[in-house]
Scaffold this motif. Structure first.
Motif, PDB file in Angstrom:
ATOM      1  N   GLU A 171      22.023  -5.410  15.353  1.00  0.00           N
ATOM      2  CA  GLU A 171      21.124  -5.490  14.199  1.00  0.00           C
ATOM      3  C   GLU A 171      19.713  -5.893  14.611  1.00  0.00           C
ATOM      4  O   GLU A 171      18.754  -5.649  13.871  1.00  0.00           O
ATOM      5  N   GLU A 188      15.271   0.249  15.131  1.00  0.00           N
ATOM      6  CA  GLU A 188      16.155   1.259  14.550  1.00  0.00           C
ATOM      7  C   GLU A 188      16.103   2.595  15.272  1.00  0.00           C
ATOM      8  O   GLU A 188      17.029   3.410  15.138  1.00  0.00           O
ATOM      9  N   HIS A 189      15.049   2.839  16.044  1.00  0.00           N
ATOM     10  CA  HIS A 189      14.958   4.132  16.725  1.00  0.00           C
ATOM     11  C   HIS A 189      15.806   4.189  17.996  1.00  0.00           C
ATOM     12  O   HIS A 189      16.008   5.265  18.563  1.00  0.00           O
ATOM     13  N   ARG A 238      23.522   6.803  15.822  1.00  0.00           N
ATOM     14  CA  ARG A 238      22.906   5.997  16.887  1.00  0.00           C
ATOM     15  C   ARG A 238      23.893   5.647  18.003  1.00  0.00           C
ATOM     16  O   ARG A 238      23.518   4.947  18.939  1.00  0.00           O
ATOM     17  N   TYR A 254      27.433  -2.228  12.312  1.00  0.00           N
ATOM     18  CA  TYR A 254      26.029  -2.612  12.516  1.00  0.00           C
ATOM     19  C   TYR A 254      25.120  -1.435  12.840  1.00  0.00           C
ATOM     20  O   TYR A 254      23.893  -1.577  12.810  1.00  0.00           O
ATOM     21  N   LEU A 255      25.694  -0.274  13.144  1.00  0.00           N
ATOM     22  CA  LEU A 255      24.907   0.886  13.534  1.00  0.00           C
ATOM     23  C   LEU A 255      25.355   2.121  12.757  1.00  0.00           C
ATOM     24  O   LEU A 255      26.547   2.281  12.486  1.00  0.00           O
ATOM     25  N   GLN A 256      24.410   2.995  12.431  1.00  0.00           N
ATOM     26  CA  GLN A 256      24.757   4.279  11.849  1.00  0.00           C
ATOM     27  C   GLN A 256      25.423   5.154  12.914  1.00  0.00           C
ATOM     28  O   GLN A 256      25.118   5.038  14.104  1.00  0.00           O
TER      29      GLN A 256
END
Length: 355
Positions: free
Chosen positions: A273, A277-278, A314, A309-311
């Motif tokens: 987190e 985000e990239h 990713r 915690y991640l899409q």
């Protein structure tokens, strides 16, 4: 990546070297260089075939052209003495003179050959500058050329940066800087050995950023491990959560981070987190330790922990570390094939569920 596959699968870089491959790169090999190159090319064809048969999306050449995984710097620059470490018999590369370019494109040539063998995405690997400083600067033998270790590290940057440019021009998909040195700062014992551990970690990050600075057109990655594979050689087991270096990791100017999470004591995946985000995460979800084969269910469970915690977009699936932990390690190729098959099947199930 070119195919934009959800949950793409990858290797970290190195693949186990069979004895005949070790013989081909040995200084005692009596074959001509042309014959060595021909046979090594055939060997790498087999390594790629193993990865493609398993179904891996992002392949490497196993780093088999290299006598030493990080000692490849001596192919790129003059100034090194290449010998054998008297303590363990492994290749030992020490800087003894000021660096100057030797044969830029050595690693790019590895990729040019690999492109003839596969249409899949390709990863090429480079050692991190600070890692080279840690492993290749000796206070006695290097001090005439570089009284200060950090000056040697700085001089490695333009050598490595030029290689990144050539790799980009060659059309590689991912350029990965391997930096186990930075990740050692998760270990409280390692941190205690430095006067200022954060300063040393910051320096490692700054050098990595300089290697990549201003280079576009290729995915830029940093591989972080606490030398998980070193346990195959009976070496130190460095433990600690990623929390102490999250500030440094957030400053890395990259697109992709590979992070170990199979290793005991790696901590909570909630640290994801904190990342920009990239940044994609190459999730260490497959053990590279010899004799340990994770089930497909276990790999899926690890990825689903990360999905808290991640899409999905990713996350890349990969082993914790390279499959060939040093030139002296003996690791089964058949076992690695099974591990990669399980990784690929886990990705298939995840795509089915989350796609």
């Amino acid at each position: 990546m070119a195919n934009q596959t959800l949950f793409p699968t990858s290797v970290i870089g190195s693949m186990p070297r069979p004895d005949f491959v070790k013989a081909l790169i040995s200084d005692t090999c009596t074959l001509s260089q042309a014959e060595r190159d021909r046979l090594m090319g055939n060997a790498i064809y087999a390594s790629v075939a193993l990865q493609e048969t398993a179904g891996v999306d992002v392949v490497s050449d196993g780093e088999w052209w290299r006598k030493s995984y990080i000692g490849v710097i001596a192919e790129l620059a003059h100034g090194f003495e290449v010998s054998t470490n008297p303590q363990d018999g492994r290749p030992w590369t020490i800087v003894v003179d000021k660096l100057s370019p030797r044969q830029p494109g050595f690693i790019a040539n590895e990729v040019a050959f690999l492109k003839k063998l596969t249409g899949r995405d390709i990863k090429a690997t480079l050692p991190a500058p600070a890692l080279l400083g840690e492993r290749m600067w000796d206070p006695e033998r290097s001090s005439k050329a570089y009284p200060d270790r950090d000056d040697f590290v700085r001089d490695c940057v333009p050598i490595l940066r030029r290689e990144v440019e050539l790799l980009r021009d060659e059309g590689v998909s991912i350029v990965q800087v391997d930096d186990p040195h930075l990740c050692l700062f998760v270990d409280s014992n390692i941190r205690a050995a430095y006067d200022d551990a954060d300063r040393a970690a910051d320096f490692a990050v700054d050098m990595n950023n300089q290697v990549f600075a201003g280079i576009d057109g290729v995915k830029k990655a940093v591989h972080l491990c606490r030398r998980a594979g070193a346990r195959a050689r009976g070496e130190a087991d460095h433990r600690g959560t990623f929390d102490p270096i999250m500030g440094q990791l957030c400053r890395l100017e990259v697109d992709h981070l590979t992070m170990e999470f199979v290793t005991p004591g790696s901590g909570e995946m909630s640290v994801f987190e904190q990342l920009p985000e990239h940044i994609e995460v190459g999730l260490g979800c497959v053990s590279c330790h010899p004799g340990t084969i994770d089930s497909v269910d276990t790999i899926v469970e690890r990825v689903e922990q990360a999905l808290k915690y991640l899409q999905p977009e990713r996350i890349t699936l990969n082993p914790d570390c390279g499959f060939a932990p040093g030139s002296a390690a003996t690791v089964s190729l058949d076992e690695v094939y099974t591990k990669l098959c399980n990784e690929v099947e886990a990705a298939r199930r995840l795509r089915e569920k989350y796609g």
